[in-house]
Scaffold this motif. Structure first.
Motif, PDB file in Angstrom:
ATOM      1  N   VAL A 144     -32.449 -10.910  34.436  1.00  0.00           N
ATOM      2  CA  VAL A 144     -33.577 -10.908  33.597  1.00  0.00           C
ATOM      3  C   VAL A 144     -33.371 -11.589  32.345  1.00  0.00           C
ATOM      4  O   VAL A 144     -34.288 -12.443  31.936  1.00  0.00           O
ATOM      5  CB  VAL A 144     -33.789  -9.239  33.112  1.00  0.00           C
ATOM      6  CG1 VAL A 144     -34.940  -9.400  32.266  1.00  0.00           C
ATOM      7  CG2 VAL A 144     -34.242  -8.747  34.701  1.00  0.00           C
ATOM      8  N   VAL A 145     -32.350 -11.470  31.862  1.00  0.00           N
ATOM      9  CA  VAL A 145     -31.998 -12.318  30.457  1.00  0.00           C
ATOM     10  C   VAL A 145     -32.016 -13.816  30.616  1.00  0.00           C
ATOM     11  O   VAL A 145     -32.451 -14.565  29.889  1.00  0.00           O
ATOM     12  CB  VAL A 145     -30.666 -11.777  29.717  1.00  0.00           C
ATOM     13  CG1 VAL A 145     -30.418 -12.659  28.688  1.00  0.00           C
ATOM     14  CG2 VAL A 145     -30.764 -10.386  29.298  1.00  0.00           C
ATOM     15  N   SER A 146     -31.527 -14.326  31.776  1.00  0.00           N
ATOM     16  CA  SER A 146     -31.324 -15.495  32.183  1.00  0.00           C
ATOM     17  C   SER A 146     -32.741 -16.269  32.212  1.00  0.00           C
ATOM     18  O   SER A 146     -32.807 -17.154  31.894  1.00  0.00           O
ATOM     19  CB  SER A 146     -30.466 -15.787  33.169  1.00  0.00           C
ATOM     20  OG  SER A 146     -29.061 -15.142  32.952  1.00  0.00           O
ATOM     21  N   PHE A 147     -33.231 -15.437  32.940  1.00  0.00           N
ATOM     22  CA  PHE A 147     -34.811 -16.003  33.442  1.00  0.00           C
ATOM     23  C   PHE A 147     -35.822 -16.035  32.094  1.00  0.00           C
ATOM     24  O   PHE A 147     -36.319 -17.236  32.015  1.00  0.00           O
ATOM     25  CB  PHE A 147     -35.321 -14.981  34.403  1.00  0.00           C
ATOM     26  CG  PHE A 147     -36.729 -15.473  34.897  1.00  0.00           C
ATOM     27  CD1 PHE A 147     -37.054 -16.493  35.574  1.00  0.00           C
ATOM     28  CD2 PHE A 147     -37.967 -14.771  34.338  1.00  0.00           C
ATOM     29  CE1 PHE A 147     -38.292 -16.840  35.992  1.00  0.00           C
ATOM     30  CE2 PHE A 147     -39.082 -15.068  34.535  1.00  0.00           C
ATOM     31  CZ  PHE A 147     -39.434 -16.244  35.592  1.00  0.00           C
ATOM     32  N   ILE A 198     -27.860 -20.440  34.889  1.00  0.00           N
ATOM     33  CA  ILE A 198     -28.825 -19.270  35.834  1.00  0.00           C
ATOM     34  C   ILE A 198     -29.884 -19.571  35.682  1.00  0.00           C
ATOM     35  O   ILE A 198     -30.883 -19.685  36.858  1.00  0.00           O
ATOM     36  CB  ILE A 198     -28.179 -17.942  35.707  1.00  0.00           C
ATOM     37  CG1 ILE A 198     -26.711 -17.886  35.762  1.00  0.00           C
ATOM     38  CG2 ILE A 198     -29.066 -16.995  36.462  1.00  0.00           C
ATOM     39  CD1 ILE A 198     -26.170 -16.606  35.492  1.00  0.00           C
ATOM     40  N   HIS A 199     -30.446 -19.760  34.525  1.00  0.00           N
ATOM     41  CA  HIS A 199     -31.887 -20.012  34.232  1.00  0.00           C
ATOM     42  C   HIS A 199     -32.475 -21.310  34.989  1.00  0.00           C
ATOM     43  O   HIS A 199     -33.445 -21.395  35.364  1.00  0.00           O
ATOM     44  CB  HIS A 199     -32.190 -20.154  32.659  1.00  0.00           C
ATOM     45  CG  HIS A 199     -33.507 -20.557  32.204  1.00  0.00           C
ATOM     46  ND1 HIS A 199     -34.694 -19.653  32.385  1.00  0.00           N
ATOM     47  CD2 HIS A 199     -34.075 -21.793  31.964  1.00  0.00           C
ATOM     48  CE1 HIS A 199     -35.643 -20.363  31.735  1.00  0.00           C
ATOM     49  NE2 HIS A 199     -35.397 -21.470  31.996  1.00  0.00           N
ATOM     50  N   THR A 206     -23.949 -22.469  28.314  1.00  0.00           N
ATOM     51  CA  THR A 206     -23.441 -21.317  28.955  1.00  0.00           C
ATOM     52  C   THR A 206     -23.862 -21.041  30.343  1.00  0.00           C
ATOM     53  O   THR A 206     -24.827 -21.732  30.582  1.00  0.00           O
ATOM     54  CB  THR A 206     -23.666 -20.239  28.073  1.00  0.00           C
ATOM     55  OG1 THR A 206     -25.509 -20.000  28.219  1.00  0.00           O
ATOM     56  CG2 THR A 206     -23.417 -20.286  26.417  1.00  0.00           C
ATOM     57  N   PRO A 207     -23.252 -20.250  30.955  1.00  0.00           N
ATOM     58  CA  PRO A 207     -23.661 -19.970  32.479  1.00  0.00           C
ATOM     59  C   PRO A 207     -25.068 -19.213  32.452  1.00  0.00           C
ATOM     60  O   PRO A 207     -25.735 -19.267  33.456  1.00  0.00           O
ATOM     61  CB  PRO A 207     -22.627 -18.588  32.843  1.00  0.00           C
ATOM     62  CG  PRO A 207     -21.330 -18.796  31.927  1.00  0.00           C
ATOM     63  CD  PRO A 207     -22.084 -19.491  30.548  1.00  0.00           C
TER      64      PRO A 207
END
Length: 396
Positions: A18-21, A37-38, A32-33
């Motif tokens: 959720v945070v990445s999106f 991921i985003h 950063t990873p």
């Protein structure tokens, strides 16, 4: 592996996704990873999917998918509207079927007995805001009203200058934009919303904000109500008492929590899944509403945020070039002049940077006239006021 560790890992992975999106494109996550991921969620996964389809089924399958993408993303269509109505209907059905029979309960008094009717009313109000945003005029700029919009929104001669729309062949008022999907110019254009199948502009931003806020309240209320239902079932069925007395489990949170969670997942998995779903949707709605509330506070739009960012980057590059030229000139003059004694380290540390001396980059938003005025402009757009109509009648 113990149940509690599985739940912790599942929760952390869900939070990471959720945070990445939502936030993966923020500068703080650059390199950063979370940023990677985003990128994978928003672009990479779809790109790999197209490659896989092309490898297995060939070029025609890719063209078919791209044509569907064009219809769904680049042309007006009701696909996302239908999906929204389906999500609302299915979610309400499962909540009503799985939880209404437990109301009233130990923690939910008889006052909530009417929740089956009030909840339906709440969902109906949410759908009403959805339809209002979807079918309201966002502020279409036409030849008949373009002069009024030019009077309502003056040019700042920074990101907005007098020009003509190459498609509509009419002057473009400040803060307007031609939407390539809807094929029209929209006053105070914010963005095109696929869920609404409509642009978000001057006249329907207020409905859009009401839609976000109301759905956020609905999701939060659903989470709290379901939480009270589950807590009431724990109390009514005396689960903690049975675990401690009959199974000899120590009466502490650390020892009881995994067994209670395991019992809930086995007996009330529908309610647990609904709570998780509502929590994720609440995070999305809260972040989106907070972002647009801040835009309303500063009287800025999403479209203008991009324009200002481009303008600031251009100014920053100009200032950097000027600072570099000044530093080069100073070094050349220093080579030809008498050598000065070196400055102390403290003076060097506190000395202003040449970039600071070249002039600060300041965002000069002439449309920001204070929080109250900015919010009132969203609630009561200029084109809905009598002054706008009087200006129109004079010009005609």
């Amino acid at each position: 592996m113990d149940v509690q560790w599985l739940l912790i890992i599942h929760g952390l992975l869900t939070l990471l996704v959720v945070v990445s999106f939502l936030c993966g494109q923020w500068p703080i996550f650059e390199g950063t990873p979370i940023q990677r991921i985003h990128y994978f969620l928003t672009f990479g996964a779809y790109d790999y999917f197209l490659r896989f389809v092309g490898f297995v089924f060939g070029e025609k399958a890719i063209n078919a998918i791209l044509s569907v993408e064009y219809f769904c993303c680049d042309r007006p269509n009701p696909v996302l509207q239908i999906i929204y109505l389906a999500i609302i209907g299915i979610t309400y059905y499962f909540i009503a079927k799985s939880s209404f029979s437990y109301i009233p309960g130990y923690y939910l008094s008889g006052f909530h007995r009417s929740s089956r009717y009030t909840s339906l009313l709440g969902v109906g109000i949410g759908v009403f805001f959805f339809l209002l945003t979807s079918f309201a005029d966002p502020g279409t700029v036409k030849a008949e009203n373009v002069s009024q919009y030019q009077s309502a929104y003056p040019y700042d001669n920074i990101i907005y200058t007098e020009k003509e729309c190459s498609t509509c062949k009419i002057p473009k008022p400040a803060r307007s934009k031609h939407c390539s999907i809807c094929n029209r110019c929209v006053a105070r254009f914010d963005h095109h919303c696929g869920w609404m199948n409509n642009c978000i502009g001057e006249r329907n931003t207020r409905y859009f904000m009401a839609f976000l806020l109301w759905h956020l309240f609905l999701c939060l209320y659903g989470i709290v109500a379901l939480g009270f239902v589950l807590a009431g079932r724990l109390k009514e069925l005396r689960v903690v008492y049975i675990l401690t007395v009959y199974y000899g489990i120590e009466n502490s949170f650390r020892k009881l929590a995994p067994h209670v969670v395991q019992w809930l997942l086995g007996s009330y998995n529908t309610q647990i899944l609904l709570m998780v779903f509502l929590a994720v949707v609440s995070l999305l709605l809260a972040s989106f509403f907070g972002y647009h509330a801040n835009l309303c506070r500063t009287n800025t739009t999403t479209n203008e945020t991009v324009k200002w960012q481009d303008h600031m980057n251009w100014l920053r590059k100009v200032n950097e070039a000027r600072a570099s030229a000044a530093a080069l000139k100073a070094s050349i003059n220093g080579m030809s002049s008498k050598r000065k004694p070196p400055d102390s380290k403290w003076k060097t540390f506190f000395r202003r940077s040449p970039l600071e001396d070249s002039g600060a980059v300041v965002k000069n938003n002439i449309y920001d006239k204070g929080i109250l005025h900015n919010v009132w402009e969203v609630i009561s757009p200029p084109s809905t006021r009598r002054s706008f109509l009087r200006t129109k009648s004079k010009s005609s």
